[in-house]
Design a protein around this motif. Structure first.
Motif, PDB file in Angstrom:
ATOM      1  N   SER A  77      63.985  21.578  44.537  1.00 50.22           N
ATOM      2  CA  SER A  77      64.887  20.753  45.350  1.00 50.22           C
ATOM      3  C   SER A  77      64.093  19.895  46.331  1.00 50.22           C
ATOM      4  N   SER A  94      66.607  19.535  40.780  1.00 47.29           N
ATOM      5  CA  SER A  94      67.944  20.027  41.112  1.00 47.29           C
ATOM      6  C   SER A  94      68.997  18.921  40.992  1.00 47.29           C
ATOM      7  N   GLU A 143      66.239  30.254  44.147  1.00 53.14           N
ATOM      8  CA  GLU A 143      67.234  31.151  43.526  1.00 53.14           C
ATOM      9  C   GLU A 143      68.543  30.405  43.270  1.00 53.14           C
ATOM     10  N   GLU A 144      68.935  29.586  44.223  1.00 50.91           N
ATOM     11  CA  GLU A 144      70.157  28.779  44.115  1.00 50.91           C
ATOM     12  C   GLU A 144      70.096  27.882  42.877  1.00 50.91           C
ATOM     13  N   PHE A 145      68.944  27.242  42.682  1.00 46.16           N
ATOM     14  CA  PHE A 145      68.780  26.364  41.529  1.00 46.16           C
ATOM     15  C   PHE A 145      68.825  27.166  40.226  1.00 46.16           C
ATOM     16  N   TYR A 146      68.105  28.280  40.205  1.00 41.60           N
ATOM     17  CA  TYR A 146      68.086  29.139  39.014  1.00 41.60           C
ATOM     18  C   TYR A 146      69.507  29.527  38.599  1.00 41.60           C
ATOM     19  N   LYS A 147      70.306  29.978  39.556  1.00 41.56           N
ATOM     20  CA  LYS A 147      71.676  30.387  39.245  1.00 41.56           C
ATOM     21  C   LYS A 147      72.509  29.213  38.732  1.00 41.56           C
ATOM     22  N   SER A 148      72.233  28.024  39.259  1.00 40.83           N
ATOM     23  CA  SER A 148      73.008  26.833  38.855  1.00 40.83           C
ATOM     24  C   SER A 148      72.727  26.398  37.420  1.00 40.83           C
ATOM     25  N   ILE A 149      71.515  26.724  36.905  1.00 38.35           N
ATOM     26  CA  ILE A 149      71.177  26.273  35.544  1.00 38.35           C
ATOM     27  C   ILE A 149      71.435  27.332  34.478  1.00 38.35           C
ATOM     28  N   PRO A 170      69.148  18.441  36.400  1.00 41.05           N
ATOM     29  CA  PRO A 170      68.789  19.640  35.636  1.00 41.05           C
ATOM     30  C   PRO A 170      68.900  19.464  34.128  1.00 41.05           C
TER      31      PRO A 170
END
Length: 257
Positions: A143, A182, A210-216, A185
């Protein structure tokens, strides 16, 4: 035997590790990018483990680091942090082209990884290059815009006089948005991607990664083996031995011919 060669291409100093008997063969290649205020030699343990597994490994010095250092203080380096990041992304293409021309690069066999700033470079490079087959971010952050804004806010709260005008800040953030994974993606295209991050990291925010990982995750549905997030409960801004081993295992699984 693993050989370590020191070389340059277009003013980019790098170390090249490979098994001596495979030196002239086309192999899967891994570019490993060091962290902020570090240098290529500081990541030789990663390179050795990877070379042992049959990879060609290239460790470049980023701008203003290692052999390219010009004596800037850490504070001065901080003011050109994003310039270094973007320059490192562009130089990956030069390095890749060099080995490609020599016939030493295996098709669909390019890995990119890095620690901290190097992880940030890795994630940004995924927005630019379809030829990256697999990637590992150790303590990195995808991000760019959010992270840059957080850096600026921290400097302001600490009473630091920013060397940029408001317009310059806007221009920087706009440029960073083109490399911010971010914000795009879809450019991952399901490619194998591993994250390692310590939960106690006070340098590169754990929560943003972690936020990005969960979003993808939804984009990897049915292809879950290509995405991995390793959260270390005890680690701060230092990769554990387990993190090093997991990186090697990831490339063994997703980059080997």
């Amino acid at each position: 035997m693993i050989v370590v060669e020191k070389s340059n291409i277009e003013d980019i100093p790098y170390l090249h590790l490979v098994k001596e008997e495979e030196k002239s063969q086309a192999l899967p290649i891994c570019f490993f990018i060091h962290g902020f205020t570090s240098a290529k030699e500081h990541n030789l343990h990663y390179a050795y483990y990877l070379a042992e597994k049959g990879f060609r490994v290239v460790l470049p010095d980023c701008l203003e680091h290692g052999e390219r250092a010009t004596g800037k203080s850490e504070e001065e380096l901080g003011s050109v942090f994003w310039k270094i990041v973007l320059n490192s992304i562009h130089e990956l293409s030069i390095l890749k082209g060099h080995f490609e021309k020599k016939g030493l690069l295996m098709e669909n066999g390019v890995g990119v990884a890095g620690t901290s700033m190097g992880g940030i470079v890795t994630l940004g490079a995924l927005t630019q290059y379809d030829w990256i087959s697999s990637a590992v971010s150790l303590m990195g952050n995808p991000s760019y815009v959010k992270f840059a804004k957080a850096q600026l806010a921290h400097l302001k709260s600490a009473g630091y006089q920013l060397p940029f005008s408001e317009e310059e800040v806007k221009a920087i953030l706009n440029e960073l948005s083109h490399y911010d994974l971010s914000l795009q993606p879809e450019k991952l295209k399901g490619r194998p991607l591993m994250f390692w991050h310590g939960k106690r990291d006070k340098v590169v925010p754990f929560h943003l990664t972690e936020e990005f990982y969960k979003s993808i995750l939804p984009a990897y549905e049915g292809n879950e083996e290509n995405i991995l997030f390793v959260a270390d409960d005890k680690a701060d801004h230092k990769v554990s031995r387990d993190g090093v081993i997991k990186l090697v295992e990831w490339f063994e699984k997703h980059l080997s011919a």
